[in-house]
Scaffold this motif. Sequence first.
Motif, PDB file in Angstrom:
ATOM      1  N   ASP A  27       3.003   9.293  13.315  1.00 58.73           N
ATOM      2  CA  ASP A  27       3.623   8.332  14.234  1.00 58.73           C
ATOM      3  C   ASP A  27       2.918   6.985  14.208  1.00 58.73           C
ATOM      4  OD1 ASP A  27       1.481   8.821  16.641  1.00 58.73           O
ATOM      5  OD2 ASP A  27       2.100  10.702  15.723  1.00 58.73           O
ATOM      6  N   ALA A  28       1.661   6.955  13.736  1.00 58.91           N
ATOM      7  CA  ALA A  28       0.938   5.685  13.620  1.00 58.91           C
ATOM      8  C   ALA A  28       1.415   4.885  12.418  1.00 58.91           C
ATOM      9  CB  ALA A  28      -0.561   5.935  13.499  1.00 58.91           C
ATOM     10  N   LEU A  29       2.127   5.526  11.506  1.00 61.18           N
ATOM     11  CA  LEU A  29       2.547   4.874  10.276  1.00 61.18           C
ATOM     12  C   LEU A  29       4.051   4.623  10.228  1.00 61.18           C
ATOM     13  CD1 LEU A  29       1.319   3.946   7.519  1.00 61.18           C
ATOM     14  CD2 LEU A  29       2.007   6.168   6.615  1.00 61.18           C
ATOM     15  N   VAL A  30       4.828   5.563  10.743  1.00 61.37           N
ATOM     16  CA  VAL A  30       6.290   5.457  10.627  1.00 61.37           C
ATOM     17  C   VAL A  30       6.950   5.625  11.991  1.00 61.37           C
ATOM     18  CG1 VAL A  30       6.578   6.071   8.204  1.00 61.37           C
ATOM     19  CG2 VAL A  30       6.274   7.888   9.877  1.00 61.37           C
ATOM     20  N   ASP A  90      10.222   0.705   6.420  1.00 62.05           N
ATOM     21  CA  ASP A  90      11.226   0.536   5.367  1.00 62.05           C
ATOM     22  C   ASP A  90      10.676   0.990   4.019  1.00 62.05           C
ATOM     23  OD1 ASP A  90      13.062  -0.508   7.131  1.00 62.05           O
ATOM     24  OD2 ASP A  90      12.579  -2.606   6.686  1.00 62.05           O
ATOM     25  N   ALA A  91       9.416   0.635   3.746  1.00 60.67           N
ATOM     26  CA  ALA A  91       8.802   1.021   2.473  1.00 60.67           C
ATOM     27  C   ALA A  91       8.630   2.527   2.386  1.00 60.67           C
ATOM     28  CB  ALA A  91       7.446   0.320   2.319  1.00 60.67           C
ATOM     29  N   PHE A  92       8.276   3.157   3.499  1.00 59.83           N
ATOM     30  CA  PHE A  92       8.100   4.609   3.501  1.00 59.83           C
ATOM     31  C   PHE A  92       9.446   5.303   3.255  1.00 59.83           C
ATOM     32  CE2 PHE A  92       7.072   8.840   4.851  1.00 59.83           C
ATOM     33  CZ  PHE A  92       5.712   8.964   4.632  1.00 59.83           C
ATOM     34  N   LEU A  93      10.496   4.815   3.904  1.00 53.55           N
ATOM     35  CA  LEU A  93      11.826   5.397   3.696  1.00 53.55           C
ATOM     36  C   LEU A  93      12.262   5.217   2.246  1.00 53.55           C
ATOM     37  CD1 LEU A  93      13.592   4.167   6.956  1.00 53.55           C
ATOM     38  CD2 LEU A  93      12.980   6.519   6.392  1.00 53.55           C
ATOM     39  N   GLY A 149      10.304   5.057  -0.283  1.00 57.33           N
ATOM     40  CA  GLY A 149       9.522   5.998  -1.068  1.00 57.33           C
ATOM     41  C   GLY A 149      10.082   7.404  -1.013  1.00 57.33           C
ATOM     42  N   ILE A 150      10.484   7.834   0.172  1.00 54.16           N
ATOM     43  CA  ILE A 150      11.096   9.162   0.321  1.00 54.16           C
ATOM     44  C   ILE A 150      12.404   9.228  -0.451  1.00 54.16           C
ATOM     45  CG2 ILE A 150      12.214  10.716   1.962  1.00 54.16           C
ATOM     46  CD1 ILE A 150       9.186  10.854   2.068  1.00 54.16           C
ATOM     47  N   ASP A 151      13.218   8.167  -0.347  1.00 53.19           N
ATOM     48  CA  ASP A 151      14.502   8.146  -1.059  1.00 53.19           C
ATOM     49  C   ASP A 151      14.291   8.201  -2.567  1.00 53.19           C
ATOM     50  OD1 ASP A 151      15.887   8.046   1.312  1.00 53.19           O
ATOM     51  OD2 ASP A 151      16.192   5.873   1.275  1.00 53.19           O
ATOM     52  N   SER A 152      13.227   7.593  -3.038  1.00 48.90           N
ATOM     53  CA  SER A 152      12.973   7.590  -4.476  1.00 48.90           C
ATOM     54  C   SER A 152      12.609   8.979  -4.995  1.00 48.90           C
ATOM     55  CB  SER A 152      11.851   6.599  -4.817  1.00 48.90           C
ATOM     56  OG  SER A 152      10.591   7.067  -4.361  1.00 48.90           O
ATOM     57  N   LEU A 153      12.077   9.816  -4.118  1.00 45.96           N
ATOM     58  CA  LEU A 153      11.717  11.175  -4.514  1.00 45.96           C
ATOM     59  C   LEU A 153      12.909  12.128  -4.454  1.00 45.96           C
ATOM     60  CD1 LEU A 153       8.293  11.604  -2.660  1.00 45.96           C
ATOM     61  CD2 LEU A 153       8.638  11.381  -5.136  1.00 45.96           C
ATOM     62  N   LEU A 202       0.822  -1.204   0.000  1.00 49.95           N
ATOM     63  CA  LEU A 202       0.000   0.000   0.000  1.00 49.95           C
ATOM     64  C   LEU A 202       0.860   1.260   0.000  1.00 49.95           C
ATOM     65  CD1 LEU A 202      -2.766  -1.164   2.504  1.00 49.95           C
ATOM     66  CD2 LEU A 202      -3.093  -0.663   0.074  1.00 49.95           C
ATOM     67  N   ILE A 203       1.873   1.284   0.845  1.00 48.43           N
ATOM     68  CA  ILE A 203       2.754   2.462   0.905  1.00 48.43           C
ATOM     69  C   ILE A 203       3.512   2.619  -0.408  1.00 48.43           C
ATOM     70  CG2 ILE A 203       4.798   3.425   2.024  1.00 48.43           C
ATOM     71  CD1 ILE A 203       3.759   2.242   4.653  1.00 48.43           C
ATOM     72  N   GLY A 204       3.992   1.499  -0.938  1.00 49.66           N
ATOM     73  CA  GLY A 204       4.668   1.559  -2.232  1.00 49.66           C
ATOM     74  C   GLY A 204       3.754   2.079  -3.317  1.00 49.66           C
ATOM     75  N   GLY A 205       2.482   1.662  -3.277  1.00 46.92           N
ATOM     76  CA  GLY A 205       1.518   2.143  -4.255  1.00 46.92           C
ATOM     77  C   GLY A 205       1.269   3.634  -4.131  1.00 46.92           C
ATOM     78  N   ALA A 206       1.240   4.136  -2.893  1.00 49.09           N
ATOM     79  CA  ALA A 206       1.016   5.565  -2.678  1.00 49.09           C
ATOM     80  C   ALA A 206       2.164   6.387  -3.261  1.00 49.09           C
ATOM     81  CB  ALA A 206       0.863   5.850  -1.190  1.00 49.09           C
ATOM     82  N   PHE A 207       3.404   5.953  -3.020  1.00 46.88           N
ATOM     83  CA  PHE A 207       4.540   6.700  -3.559  1.00 46.88           C
ATOM     84  C   PHE A 207       4.633   6.564  -5.081  1.00 46.88           C
ATOM     85  CE2 PHE A 207       6.024   6.943   0.837  1.00 46.88           C
ATOM     86  CZ  PHE A 207       6.520   8.239   0.859  1.00 46.88           C
ATOM     87  N   ALA A 208       4.268   5.402  -5.598  1.00 44.83           N
ATOM     88  CA  ALA A 208       4.265   5.245  -7.059  1.00 44.83           C
ATOM     89  C   ALA A 208       3.270   6.212  -7.688  1.00 44.83           C
ATOM     90  CB  ALA A 208       3.915   3.793  -7.417  1.00 44.83           C
ATOM     91  N   HIS A 209       2.117   6.361  -7.042  1.00 45.82           N
ATOM     92  CA  HIS A 209       1.122   7.304  -7.564  1.00 45.82           C
ATOM     93  C   HIS A 209       1.655   8.735  -7.518  1.00 45.82           C
ATOM     94  CE1 HIS A 209      -2.962   8.687  -8.529  1.00 45.82           C
ATOM     95  NE2 HIS A 209      -2.620   9.734  -7.803  1.00 45.82           N
TER      96      HIS A 209
END
Length: 306
Positions: A157-160, A177-180, A182-186, A124-131
């Motif tokens: 804080d509930a997510l990361v 890890d997925a959120f990080l 996603g941030i790194d990809s941006l 889900l997080i990966g999908g959000a960053f891909a979008h």
Amino acid sequence: MTSQDDLFHPVIQLPEPTRYDRYRRLVGLEDTKLRLRKEAALLADPRRLQQWAAAHHGGDVAALTLFADRAPLFVFAGDVGSGKSALAESFGCDLSDYLDLPVNLYRLKLATRGSGMVGEMTSLIGGAFAHMHTAGARATGPRGVRAVQILVVDEADALVQSREAQQMHHEDRAGVDAFLAGIDSLAGAKVPVIVVLCTNRVGALDPALMRRAAATFTFARPDDHQRHAVLSQALDGLGIAAGTIGKLVTLTGPTADRPGHTFSDLTQRLVPTAVLNAFPDRPVNDEDLLVLAESLRPTPVFTEEN
């Protein structure tokens, strides 16, 4: 397949009247607003920094390389009612005017935490960053940026939360890890996407996330000057004496046994209650406000244990 509706609340194009009014009502935060405008403008359209360097320093400025790979991430940290979420969802109105570009406001659903199934949260997080990547790429062309995307993550804080927490579930660690990732990809991708994390528990956020933030904005309860500005604006037109506003500033300030009132205590509790008490038979008077201010308890300070 995960859709946009599964990941985000309805997207809002800024500037939008309701949120612009909300932005203007956030008085006492002028320094924060100015810094936020500058930081956001450079992340959304890095060419502006190059134009500044060319105009004022001849163009060859080594310091510009330090901005190249900054993650487009802001952290808004502060107590309940301090204005962080309201500013996160409204500063795009000001940014839109400043850049003369539309700004699309995305708000991540907490449903991206998933139901606990292995791999679901990561997906889900990966999908959000891909979008967000796709939306940012579509808004970038040969002639430059055509629109800016802002992704707001409330109650971040509930997510990361920190992966150092011993009780943390494996799936939650994978989500961080997925959120990080996603941030790194941006970072350095040169797409006009800005991510804003809002939290009452900044100490609970993963340290790796905090290190990546381009800027952290700390929101405190209003001081005397800020409470005066808030009350003066909110009470305009009611005929309240200047001396009464001064007394209200004192009554809503911190004391030995309690904290001062928050921005929302003043604008969503104190003044509206005075209006409702007077409606529909009489005008609001000074005594109404003074009595209410003496009796109204401020929102308790949020602690890591709350």
